[in-house]
Scaffold this motif. Structure first.
Motif, short mmCIF file in Angstrom:
data_model
loop_
_atom_site.label_atom_id
_atom_site.label_comp_id
_atom_site.label_asym_id
_atom_site.label_seq_id
_atom_site.Cartn_x
_atom_site.Cartn_y
_atom_site.Cartn_z
N LEU A 137 0.92 -1.13 -0.02
CA LEU A 137 0.12 -0.04 0.10
C LEU A 137 0.85 1.21 0.03
O LEU A 137 2.03 1.20 0.36
N TYR A 138 0.37 2.43 -0.45
CA TYR A 138 0.99 3.61 -0.71
C TYR A 138 1.66 4.20 0.62
O TYR A 138 2.56 4.74 0.96
N THR A 149 -2.72 6.05 -6.91
CA THR A 149 -2.58 4.58 -6.97
C THR A 149 -3.92 3.99 -7.57
O THR A 149 -4.89 4.56 -7.78
N SER A 150 -3.53 2.64 -7.71
CA SER A 150 -4.62 2.03 -8.69
C SER A 150 -5.89 1.39 -7.65
O SER A 150 -6.88 0.72 -8.47
N ASP A 151 -5.68 1.63 -6.40
CA ASP A 151 -6.64 1.10 -5.56
C ASP A 151 -7.58 2.20 -5.04
O ASP A 151 -8.42 1.79 -4.53
N THR A 163 -0.16 -0.01 -6.65
CA THR A 163 -0.65 0.43 -5.24
C THR A 163 0.20 1.30 -4.58
O THR A 163 -0.02 1.57 -3.29
#
Length: 649
Positions: free
Chosen positions: A149-150, A375-377, A637
């Motif tokens: 996660l970021y 981010t992609s999430d 992410t």
């Protein structure tokens, strides 16, 4: 038989690595042969995997240590491991020569039950008279993969690449002054207004390709051919640089379609004979102009041991060789183009008429960052928030941001686009009460980009940093074509709607309201893609399309010199072709409007060339141009990278 098979693999490996400019010693050939055999990888696939690994690891030559690291990387890649045979109920398939790693939840093996001889016969007899029974395959357990996660990223703020050949000391964070950096376009090739695109008939496309070939071909004649013929007797076959006439130039274009027993020179465009797949040394064709050579295509024989080349489809080159049969040119030398003319804007002496001084008073400070910015999430744009916080804490003159800003390939936007129940073109954002609200792409841009930039100036009345926004074809708020006009309001009179989360806009990007405090000038400048512009006395060139990755996927190389490594050679192609997008046909997903071919050309050689992409970040001096790949601000992410450039006075 086994030795003969290994010998064939070794020879194919050696040839495959030679095609990408890597010479393997006998020991390296043995190592690669063992890797290819153990992992059941064909030589061409192993060579492609090495090429990708070497680019990401910034490796130029194959050494024992790099090959061992490459082997370890392959072993850790689950997609390259040999697949295990499926378990069939009532039988165990033997495993031979496969190393099994311990799994948290290994699949259970079914132990076969022993049958008596008469029972086996009864089973066989009954199976022949009954319907075939479907074999029950044992299901593999699902493996849950936790992506980083970021907020949990490591190494935040670390410096990964530094280019400082003069070993200059770090620039102090000096207080801002009233002096602003000037932003001006260079040349007349920048697309400044929207245009009607992708409506070019076939005849016009052929005409544009022909003009493209003739224009750069003449530069190759003047810049390459004439360099070896100066101070010689002038004739049609050897023109001099100063006295090149149309007749002399036309002679080179006509040579493509004519047989020659003796050595000759000609100009043409590189094409792929197979039309699909990657270019290789056996599928290279040279296409002549339609006007002079009737669009003839001849095969290039590249088997000369002394020949070095680096070619890709669409490249305009000069060729020297013989064509005894009229069907194939036996090549002895290739010229890959010449850089565009120097801008003549940056003084080369110490006495500069207009120094490169920004508001810091210690040189020009520029930050380069490339999208995606979230981010992609999620669609929270956390990486952009952190970047703007860094800008506020430092003293920065200009921030160059290349798209995509609202990425149509983002999972949240892509799912909305594929949802048949969705009536509007946009995306849904979460609200404070836990519900979601459908908004337009422009609203997402305003709330996540425009408002964030505006808040910088609202919180700091002395901030004089300027922002340059360059779109990407994947931008939902831009045109999906190259060349790409600047970001602009979609509607002349944007619509607004008052909601519980504020004012939502439709058709507006709301950038005009952002001005520099105390000055009143625009703080955000929208530029086209690609573009050539000037910051004070420094010429910049930039494109948001991943040109280096596209070139790497199509290039075939044999012994071409690369003083700065492979990345420098790929960047050199753009300079020598005087184009931000020299590949033709374009890469999949890139829409080139041929009628605007001059707009993706380089009018002058830039001092700084920004080429963002997915390959490894770098900063290299390529023939007097500083080429920078800042990477992407968000990768999946987790976070990515950006570049900071300080140009001294």
């Amino acid at each position: 038989m086994a030795n003969g098979g290994n010998s064939d693999v070794a020879s194919n490996l050696k040839l495959s690595f030679q095609d990408i400019g890597v010479k393997l010693s006998s020991d390296m050939v043995k190592r690669c042969t063992a890797i290819s055999t153990s992992l059941h990888l064909p030589p061409t696939q192993l060579c492609t995997l090495w090429e990708t690994y070497a680019l990401n690891a910034n490796i130029d030559n194959a050494t024992p240590s790099s090959i061992d690291a490459f082997h370890s990387k392959l072993l850790s890649d689950k997609s390259l491991r040999p697949r295990l045979p499926q378990e069939v109920e009532g039988a165990v398939v033997p495993r031979v020569g496969i190393s099994i790693t311990k799994s948290p939840e290994p699949p259970s093996l079914v132990t076969p039950t022993k049958r008596k001889p008469d029972e086996s016969a009864d089973v066989l007899a009954s199976s022949s008279s009954s319907k075939p029974r479907a074999l029950k395959m044992e299901k593999k357990p699902k493996i849950s993969i936790s992506l980083p996660l970021y907020a949990e990223r490591v190494g935040s703020g670390d410096v990964t690449t530094v280019y400082n050949p003069a070993n200059l000391p770090p620039t102090p964070n000096a207080p801002a002054t009233s002096q602003l950096c000037t932003v001006e376009p260079v040349g007349n090739r920048n697309i400044l207004e929207p245009y009607r695109y992708m409506h070019t008939p076939v005849e016009m496309r052929a005409k544009c390709l022909n003009e493209w070939l003739e224009t750069l071909g003449r530069d190759v004649i003047v810049g390459c051919f004439s360099e070896e013929t100066k101070d010689t007797t002038k004739d049609v076959s050897k023109p001099e640089c100063e006295d090149l006439t149309d007749l002399e130039a036309d002679c080179y274009f006509e040579q493509v379609s004519l047989p020659h027993q003796e050595t000759f020179r000609c100009i043409g465009r590189i094409c792929n004979e197979s039309h699909t797949g990657k270019l290789n040394r056996t599928s290279v064709l040279l296409e002549g102009t339609h006007h002079h050579a009737g669009g003839s295509r001849l095969k290039l024989n590249l088997t000369s041991t002394t020949l070095s080349y680096s070619l890709f489809p669409g490249q305009i080159v000069g060729v020297e060789g013989t064509n005894p049969s009229g069907r194939e040119i036996v090549v002895s030398k290739i010229w890959d183009g010449v850089p565009p003319p120097s801008a003549g804007l940056t003084p080369k002496t110490e006495n500069q008429s207009k120094p490169n001084t920004g508001k810091t008073g210690n040189g020009l400070s520029v930050i380069m960052a490339s999208g995606p910015f979230t981010t992609s999430d999620n669609l929270e744009y956390e990486p952009l928030v952190d970047l703007l916080s860094y800008v506020q804490s430092q003293t920065v003159d200009v921030v160059i941001l290349t798209g995509p800003f609202v990425d149509v390939t983002h999972p949240s936007l892509a799912n909305e686009a594929n949802d048949d129940d969705s009536e509007e073109d946009g995306c849904s954002i979460p609200l404070e009460d836990g519900t979601r609200m459908q908004v337009s792409h422009e609203t997402l841009f305003v709330t996540r980009i425009s408002d964030m930039i505006a808040q910088l100036y609202e919180g700091d009345a002395e901030l004089q940093t300027q922002f340059l926004l360059i779109p990407h074809p994947d931008d939902a708020v831009g045109e999906p074509v190259v060349p790409q006009p600047p970001l602009a309001n979609r509607l002349d009179t944007p619509r607004t709607m008052e909601t519980n989360v504020g004012t939502l806009s439709y058709g507006s990007l709301d950038l005009d309201r952002i001005v520099l405090p105390g000055v009143g000038k625009r703080a955000v400048h929208c530029l086209p893609n690609p573009c050539t512009f000037k910051l004070n006395d420094t010429v910049f060139g930039a494109t948001s399309v991943d040109a280096l990755f596209q070139l790497n996927a199509q290039e075939v190389n044999h012994g071409a010199p690369a003083p700065g490594g492979r990345m420098a050679r790929l960047a050199q192609h753009l300079l020598h072709q005087q184009s931000y997008h020299p590949i033709y046909p374009p890469a999949e997903g890139t829409l080139l409007d041929l009628q605007q071919w001059q707009s993706w050309g380089m009018p002058v050689q830039p001092d700084v060339l920004m080429l963002p992409g997915r390959l490894s970040t770098f900063g290299k001096n390529v023939e007097g141009t500083l080429v920078v790949n800042p990477g992407r601000l968000a990768r999946g992410t987790t976070g990515g990278s950006f570049a900071r450039l300080v140009i001294p006075e």
